[in-house]
Design an enzyme around this catalytic site. Structure first.
Site, mmCIF file in Angstrom:
data_model
loop_
_atom_site.group_PDB
_atom_site.id
_atom_site.type_symbol
_atom_site.label_atom_id
_atom_site.label_comp_id
_atom_site.label_asym_id
_atom_site.label_seq_id
_atom_site.Cartn_x
_atom_site.Cartn_y
_atom_site.Cartn_z
ATOM 1 C CD GLU A 1 1.068 -5.822 -5.069
ATOM 2 O OE1 GLU A 1 2.041 -6.179 -5.729
ATOM 3 O OE2 GLU A 1 1.174 -5.312 -3.939
ATOM 4 C CB CYS B 1 0.016 7.101 5.410
ATOM 5 S SG CYS B 1 -1.734 7.439 5.705
#
Ligand code: SAH
Length: 348
Positions: free
Chosen positions: A92, A116
């Site tokens: 994206e 993360c």
């Protein structure tokens, strides 16, 4: 095997390849002028190249790295594109319009290996690195979508992936972004964001005077270990000492620290008070980003009064600090929300 991609090569590298193939090296600039300056991918349309050369290139090379799969437009003007690579991977890119500039947020990897805990891309896992051509073609495709409506003025490596785990391709892409015969952007208009893969910082900044953004997100190792697992390898002190030691970091080129504010995790007054001493000696700007929620993380943004108090405390301590309001949340285009996966789009 896919054919080699012209856009995987900086102009310097393309000149070498052309010379190696017995082609005049200056043709590399001409080809780049079409590919990047004019956004033309059709070799037949490159009319200042001889027919022979066009045929030679068409036989051995590809020009398009990405195809447009879907385009979503936010009420605030943000445009998110889902793009497909030649081998079917999906990434994206997000264009963020502002009054004075239009910033393209590019991806550097398919997924991300860093996991993360608050980032939707991290929850996707890692598929592979993008090539330089797949990175810069994100600009070409967004230009195609915008169709002259806006011109991209800035590029930030803040999409999917950790750019410093894909340094050779990222460097080659930056060379194309700033080359006058390619995209011709001023280095200052390019920003690379990283969690801080320490050995790669110096080679990154040596390529050109680009901007460095560092994802900080915590003021203690205990909290950062949890949010950014790479912190277990490179501790906060090491990260900050390394930044202090970099010659290319100076008041004219400060570090842009990103700090995602998460309720009950890193939003205390003590955190706010620890920031200035922690960053002492590093010319810096701090960007606070209230957590953008998504289904893969149990976190949310603090309430407004907590954000305000945090901001005031940090500003009062003398740090340059801004609050970044998310763009495009209605189309899942905000920081940490890039996580296209099969079956997802229908829900967006
Ligand atoms: N891997 C690089 C590039 C991604 S930049 C890096 O981490 O710096 C994307 C930024 O958005 C990073 O600062 C990231 O920590 C932050 N981010 C990720 N998930 C977020 C979320 N859900 N809300 C707000 N910011 C988020």
């Amino acid at each position: 095997m896919a054919r080699p991609l012209l856009k995987d090569h900086s102009i310097e590298s393309l000149r070498e390849r052309f010379a190696h193939d017995g082609l005049p090296a200056y043709r590399a600039e001409q080809v780049a002028g079409w590919l990047y300056g004019r956004g033309v991918d059709d070799l037949d349309a490159m009319t200042n190249l001889s027919l022979d050369l066009r045929q030679h290139l068409a036989a051995g090379w590809d020009t398009r790295a990405l195809e447009i799969e879907t385009v979503q437009r936010s009420v605030d003007g943000t445009v998110k594109a889902a793009l497909c690579t030649r081998d079917g991977a999906r990434i994206e890119s997000v264009m963020i319009p502002e009054e004075e500039r239009s910033t393209l947020c590019v991806s550097s990897q398919v997924g991300c290996p860093l996991e993360c805990s608050f980032c939707a891309t991290g929850a996707l896992g890692f598929t592979r690195n993008l090539t330089a051509g797949e990175i810069v073609d994100q600009l070409c495709r967004m230009n195609e979508i915008l169709d002259g409506e806006r011109t991209i003025t800035n590029v930030v490596f803040m999409g999917m992936g950790e750019p410093l785990l894909n340094l050779p391709a990222v460097l080659e892409a930056i060379r194309l972004l700033i080359h006058p015969k390619a995209f011709g952007m001023a280095p200052r208009r390019v920003t690379v964001s990283t969690v801080g893969v320490l050995p790669q910082l110096e080679p990154l900044l040596a390529v050109a005077p680009i901007n460095l953004a560092v994802s900080l997100h915590a003021t203690t190792d205990a909290v950062r270990d949890e949010l950014v697992p790479l912190n277990r390898r490179f501790k906060l002190v090491e990260l900050l000492d390394t930044l202090r030691s970099l010659e290319s970091v100076n008041p004219r080129r400060p570090v842009f620290f990103e700090y995602t504010l998460i309720e009950g995790v890193n939003d205390s007054i003590e955190d706010a008070r620890r920031l200035a001493p922690l960053l002492r000696g590093i010319p810096s700007k701090l960007n606070l980003i209230p957590m953008n929620p998504h289904p893969d993380a149990p976190y949310r943004a603090p309430p407004e009064p907590v954000i305000d108090r945090f901001l005031r405390e940090v500003a009062g301590s003398g740090l340059r600090v801004t609050l970044r309001r998310s763009r495009g949340p209605d189309i899942q285009a905000a920081c940490g929300q890039l996580a296209l996966r099969p079956g997802r789009e229908a829900a967006v």
